[in-house]
Design a protein around this motif. Structure first.
Motif, PDB file in Angstrom:
ATOM      1  N   GLU A 111       0.822  -1.206   0.000  1.00  0.00           N
ATOM      2  CA  GLU A 111       0.000   0.000   0.000  1.00  0.00           C
ATOM      3  C   GLU A 111       0.861   1.262   0.000  1.00  0.00           C
ATOM      4  O   GLU A 111       0.544   2.246  -0.680  1.00  0.00           O
ATOM      5  CB  GLU A 111      -0.954  -0.014   1.194  1.00  0.00           C
ATOM      6  CG  GLU A 111      -2.051   0.995   1.071  1.00  0.00           C
ATOM      7  CD  GLU A 111      -3.178   0.772   2.070  1.00  0.00           C
ATOM      8  OE1 GLU A 111      -4.140   1.550   2.030  1.00  0.00           O
ATOM      9  OE2 GLU A 111      -3.120  -0.188   2.889  1.00  0.00           O
ATOM     10  N   SER A 112       1.964   1.244   0.740  1.00  0.00           N
ATOM     11  CA  SER A 112       2.874   2.383   0.744  1.00  0.00           C
ATOM     12  C   SER A 112       3.448   2.622  -0.651  1.00  0.00           C
ATOM     13  O   SER A 112       3.518   3.757  -1.129  1.00  0.00           O
ATOM     14  CB  SER A 112       4.014   2.144   1.747  1.00  0.00           C
ATOM     15  OG  SER A 112       4.960   3.182   1.674  1.00  0.00           O
ATOM     16  N   GLN A 113       3.852   1.542  -1.302  1.00  0.00           N
ATOM     17  CA  GLN A 113       4.416   1.654  -2.648  1.00  0.00           C
ATOM     18  C   GLN A 113       3.381   2.229  -3.621  1.00  0.00           C
ATOM     19  O   GLN A 113       3.693   3.098  -4.431  1.00  0.00           O
ATOM     20  CB  GLN A 113       4.911   0.296  -3.144  1.00  0.00           C
ATOM     21  CG  GLN A 113       5.542   0.368  -4.525  1.00  0.00           C
ATOM     22  CD  GLN A 113       6.286  -0.902  -4.877  1.00  0.00           C
ATOM     23  OE1 GLN A 113       6.578  -1.725  -4.011  1.00  0.00           O
ATOM     24  NE2 GLN A 113       6.606  -1.052  -6.129  1.00  0.00           N
ATOM     25  N   GLU A 114       2.168   1.757  -3.518  1.00  0.00           N
ATOM     26  CA  GLU A 114       1.085   2.234  -4.391  1.00  0.00           C
ATOM     27  C   GLU A 114       0.852   3.737  -4.195  1.00  0.00           C
ATOM     28  O   GLU A 114       0.751   4.499  -5.164  1.00  0.00           O
ATOM     29  CB  GLU A 114      -0.183   1.445  -4.092  1.00  0.00           C
ATOM     30  CG  GLU A 114      -1.368   1.792  -4.940  1.00  0.00           C
ATOM     31  CD  GLU A 114      -2.581   0.945  -4.564  1.00  0.00           C
ATOM     32  OE1 GLU A 114      -3.652   1.546  -4.366  1.00  0.00           O
ATOM     33  OE2 GLU A 114      -2.440  -0.290  -4.455  1.00  0.00           O
ATOM     34  N   LEU A 115       0.776   4.180  -2.947  1.00  0.00           N
ATOM     35  CA  LEU A 115       0.550   5.599  -2.658  1.00  0.00           C
ATOM     36  C   LEU A 115       1.750   6.453  -3.059  1.00  0.00           C
ATOM     37  O   LEU A 115       1.588   7.553  -3.595  1.00  0.00           O
ATOM     38  CB  LEU A 115       0.230   5.782  -1.170  1.00  0.00           C
ATOM     39  CG  LEU A 115      -1.107   5.216  -0.723  1.00  0.00           C
ATOM     40  CD1 LEU A 115      -1.199   5.194   0.799  1.00  0.00           C
ATOM     41  CD2 LEU A 115      -2.261   6.009  -1.331  1.00  0.00           C
ATOM     42  N   ASN A 116       2.947   5.954  -2.804  1.00  0.00           N
ATOM     43  CA  ASN A 116       4.159   6.688  -3.162  1.00  0.00           C
ATOM     44  C   ASN A 116       4.256   6.852  -4.683  1.00  0.00           C
ATOM     45  O   ASN A 116       4.616   7.920  -5.184  1.00  0.00           O
ATOM     46  CB  ASN A 116       5.395   5.971  -2.612  1.00  0.00           C
ATOM     47  CG  ASN A 116       6.601   6.872  -2.476  1.00  0.00           C
ATOM     48  OD1 ASN A 116       6.495   8.090  -2.402  1.00  0.00           O
ATOM     49  ND2 ASN A 116       7.765   6.256  -2.429  1.00  0.00           N
ATOM     50  N   ALA A 117       3.904   5.814  -5.424  1.00  0.00           N
ATOM     51  CA  ALA A 117       3.923   5.885  -6.889  1.00  0.00           C
ATOM     52  C   ALA A 117       2.847   6.845  -7.387  1.00  0.00           C
ATOM     53  O   ALA A 117       3.101   7.679  -8.268  1.00  0.00           O
ATOM     54  CB  ALA A 117       3.722   4.495  -7.488  1.00  0.00           C
ATOM     55  N   GLN A 118       1.666   6.743  -6.817  1.00  0.00           N
ATOM     56  CA  GLN A 118       0.548   7.571  -7.267  1.00  0.00           C
ATOM     57  C   GLN A 118       0.764   9.052  -6.985  1.00  0.00           C
ATOM     58  O   GLN A 118       0.489   9.899  -7.833  1.00  0.00           O
ATOM     59  CB  GLN A 118      -0.743   7.102  -6.600  1.00  0.00           C
ATOM     60  CG  GLN A 118      -1.970   7.890  -7.003  1.00  0.00           C
ATOM     61  CD  GLN A 118      -3.241   7.349  -6.361  1.00  0.00           C
ATOM     62  OE1 GLN A 118      -3.242   6.300  -5.729  1.00  0.00           O
ATOM     63  NE2 GLN A 118      -4.334   8.074  -6.517  1.00  0.00           N
TER      64      GLN A 118
END
Length: 155
Positions: free
Chosen positions: A49-56
């Motif tokens: 989830e952190s990776q998804e938010l950081n990418a977005q």
């Protein structure tokens, strides 16, 4: 001082500090800015989830320790919402170990760091970074934790 701190976890970590500690660290950072009232939301996540938010939101395709999302509310509205913090428990745990810090000290640092972002601090240029790091160090040492940044000295 009236601080509303909402904490929600979507992490499988068994090493997340007590809610009272999380609230205290954020409150101390807010008090350092002499805020009479403030509202902060904290969302604790795992790496996916952190990776998804950081990418977005930051265009960086990897999990990160803490993301700060300042609220974009005009002062005239009179709402004390500062914004949201998203903390990735596994990254904080790994960094603490890699940096030789206690888990409590690193969690405290990440919450204080993120909260200072919510009130306008940044570390984009050297002067801003120095001001932010100095304040983080003052807050953490006042809580009995070691200074979070190591000075690199040339021999």
């Amino acid at each position: 001082m009236a601080y509303q701190i909402d904490i929600e976890s979507n992490s499988q970590s068994q090493q997340i500090p007590a809610v009272a500690d999380l609230e205290r660290w954020i409150s101390v950072a807010l008090q350092s800015q002499k805020l009479a009232e403030a509202e902060v939301s904290v969302y604790i996540v795992d790496e996916d989830e952190s990776q998804e938010l950081n990418a977005q939101y930051r265009g960086r395709d990897y999990p990160t320790n803490v993301l700060s999302f300042p609220a974009d509310i005009a002062e005239e509205v009179g709402v004390p919402l500062l914004g949201d913090l998203v903390v990735c428990a596994p990254v904080v745990e790994r960094e603490a170990q890699e940096q030789g810090k206690t888990l409590q000290a690193h969690w405290a640092h990440m919450l204080i760091h993120g909260t200072l972002h919510l009130v306008g601090f940044d570390h984009i240029d050297d002067d801003e970074a120095e001001a932010m790091e100095t304040l983080e160090t003052l807050i953490l040492t006042s809580l009995g934790y070691p200074a979070p940044y190591q000075e690199i000295t040339e021999e």
